[in-house]
Scaffold this motif. Sequence first.
Motif, short mmCIF file in Angstrom:
data_model
loop_
_atom_site.label_atom_id
_atom_site.label_comp_id
_atom_site.label_asym_id
_atom_site.label_seq_id
_atom_site.Cartn_x
_atom_site.Cartn_y
_atom_site.Cartn_z
N THR A 99 0.84 -1.19 0.00
CA THR A 99 0.00 0.00 0.00
C THR A 99 0.88 1.24 0.00
OG1 THR A 99 -0.13 0.02 2.41
CG2 THR A 99 -1.90 -1.14 1.23
N GLY A 100 0.31 2.34 -0.43
CA GLY A 100 1.04 3.60 -0.41
C GLY A 100 0.19 4.72 -0.97
N LYS A 101 0.79 5.89 -1.02
CA LYS A 101 0.14 7.08 -1.56
C LYS A 101 0.92 7.54 -2.79
CE LYS A 101 0.43 11.25 0.37
NZ LYS A 101 0.24 12.38 1.28
N ILE A 102 0.21 7.83 -3.86
CA ILE A 102 0.81 8.35 -5.09
C ILE A 102 0.42 9.81 -5.22
CG2 ILE A 102 1.00 8.14 -7.59
CD1 ILE A 102 1.96 5.63 -6.06
N THR A 103 1.42 10.69 -5.33
CA THR A 103 1.20 12.11 -5.53
C THR A 103 1.58 12.46 -6.96
OG1 THR A 103 1.65 12.55 -3.20
CG2 THR A 103 1.80 14.43 -4.71
N TYR A 114 -0.25 3.63 -14.31
CA TYR A 114 0.24 2.28 -14.01
C TYR A 114 1.17 2.32 -12.81
CZ TYR A 114 2.97 -2.01 -14.80
OH TYR A 114 3.60 -3.21 -14.67
N VAL A 115 1.05 1.34 -11.93
CA VAL A 115 1.98 1.22 -10.81
C VAL A 115 2.39 -0.23 -10.65
CG1 VAL A 115 0.14 1.00 -9.05
CG2 VAL A 115 2.43 1.79 -8.37
N ALA A 116 3.70 -0.44 -10.49
CA ALA A 116 4.24 -1.77 -10.22
C ALA A 116 4.83 -1.77 -8.82
CB ALA A 116 5.32 -2.15 -11.24
N ALA A 117 4.60 -2.85 -8.10
CA ALA A 117 5.21 -3.06 -6.79
C ALA A 117 6.34 -4.07 -6.97
CB ALA A 117 4.19 -3.60 -5.79
N GLY A 130 3.84 -7.12 -8.22
CA GLY A 130 2.48 -7.05 -8.75
C GLY A 130 2.28 -5.71 -9.43
N GLU A 131 1.12 -5.53 -10.03
CA GLU A 131 0.82 -4.29 -10.74
C GLU A 131 -0.64 -3.94 -10.60
OE1 GLU A 131 1.96 -5.13 -14.77
OE2 GLU A 131 0.13 -6.23 -15.17
N ASP A 132 -0.94 -2.68 -10.83
CA ASP A 132 -2.32 -2.20 -10.80
C ASP A 132 -2.39 -0.89 -11.56
OD1 ASP A 132 -5.02 -2.20 -10.22
OD2 ASP A 132 -4.78 -2.15 -8.05
N ALA A 143 -4.61 6.97 -2.82
CA ALA A 143 -4.11 5.77 -2.16
C ALA A 143 -4.15 4.62 -3.17
CB ALA A 143 -4.97 5.42 -0.95
N VAL A 144 -3.15 3.72 -3.07
CA VAL A 144 -3.12 2.53 -3.92
C VAL A 144 -2.85 1.30 -3.06
CG1 VAL A 144 -2.40 3.73 -6.03
CG2 VAL A 144 -0.67 2.78 -4.50
N GLN A 145 -3.35 0.17 -3.54
CA GLN A 145 -3.07 -1.12 -2.94
C GLN A 145 -2.83 -2.09 -4.07
OE1 GLN A 145 -5.64 -2.48 0.19
NE2 GLN A 145 -5.19 -4.61 -0.21
N VAL A 146 -1.62 -2.69 -4.09
CA VAL A 146 -1.22 -3.60 -5.15
C VAL A 146 -1.06 -4.99 -4.56
CG1 VAL A 146 0.52 -4.10 -6.90
CG2 VAL A 146 0.01 -1.72 -6.32
N SER A 147 -1.81 -5.96 -5.07
CA SER A 147 -1.65 -7.36 -4.66
C SER A 147 -0.32 -7.85 -5.20
CB SER A 147 -2.77 -8.22 -5.21
OG SER A 147 -3.99 -7.83 -4.64
N VAL A 148 0.45 -8.55 -4.36
CA VAL A 148 1.76 -9.04 -4.77
C VAL A 148 1.85 -10.54 -4.54
CG1 VAL A 148 2.99 -6.86 -4.47
CG2 VAL A 148 2.82 -8.43 -2.55
#
Length: 169
Positions: A99-103, A114-117, A130-132, A143-148
């Motif tokens: 999880t995290g915050k994207i500004t 696109y966001v990759a963890a 993972g990606e989302d 806020a984002v939550q990426v399943s990994v």
Amino acid sequence: MTAVAVIHNGSDQISSLEVSFAAYDAAGEVLGQQETSAPIARANATVATTVPIEVKTGKVAKVTAEVNVLQKQKDDHPTSAFVASGVRYRPGDYDASVTGKITSRYDQDVKDAYVAAVCRDAAGKIVGGGEDYYSVKGGGSTAVQVSVSGGRAKSCQLYPTLGGASSAS
């Protein structure tokens, strides 16, 4: 299994990327292959991408990633970027996530970014990812939550960027 690549674009170009992954056993036989064209790398930016590779039999000994630039052009707005903060790994037996915050440092709203963890063990070896996709207002945060998937992680990073499906308004 999930294949992960971290890519640094050291040029002054904004580039649309395609990454081809291959998984091999210890004898060098191909166990699976997959490609993705999700990330767009701004000038002098580091991005990541992940993709599941179906491996029906055998044990993976090595994974390779080949990066191909699909399109590139001079990046007229290299300071337009997304910044991840407050990144946390949330372990789980079947539902681990990051999880995290994207500004956003974009002037306009961005849809389907696109966001990759990328997750690493204590030695710094990539053990999962993972990606989302997400949307964010110009100059705003979300806020984002990426399943990994993958092994137990010591730390994880989020790599937010534009994707091939992204649009700005």
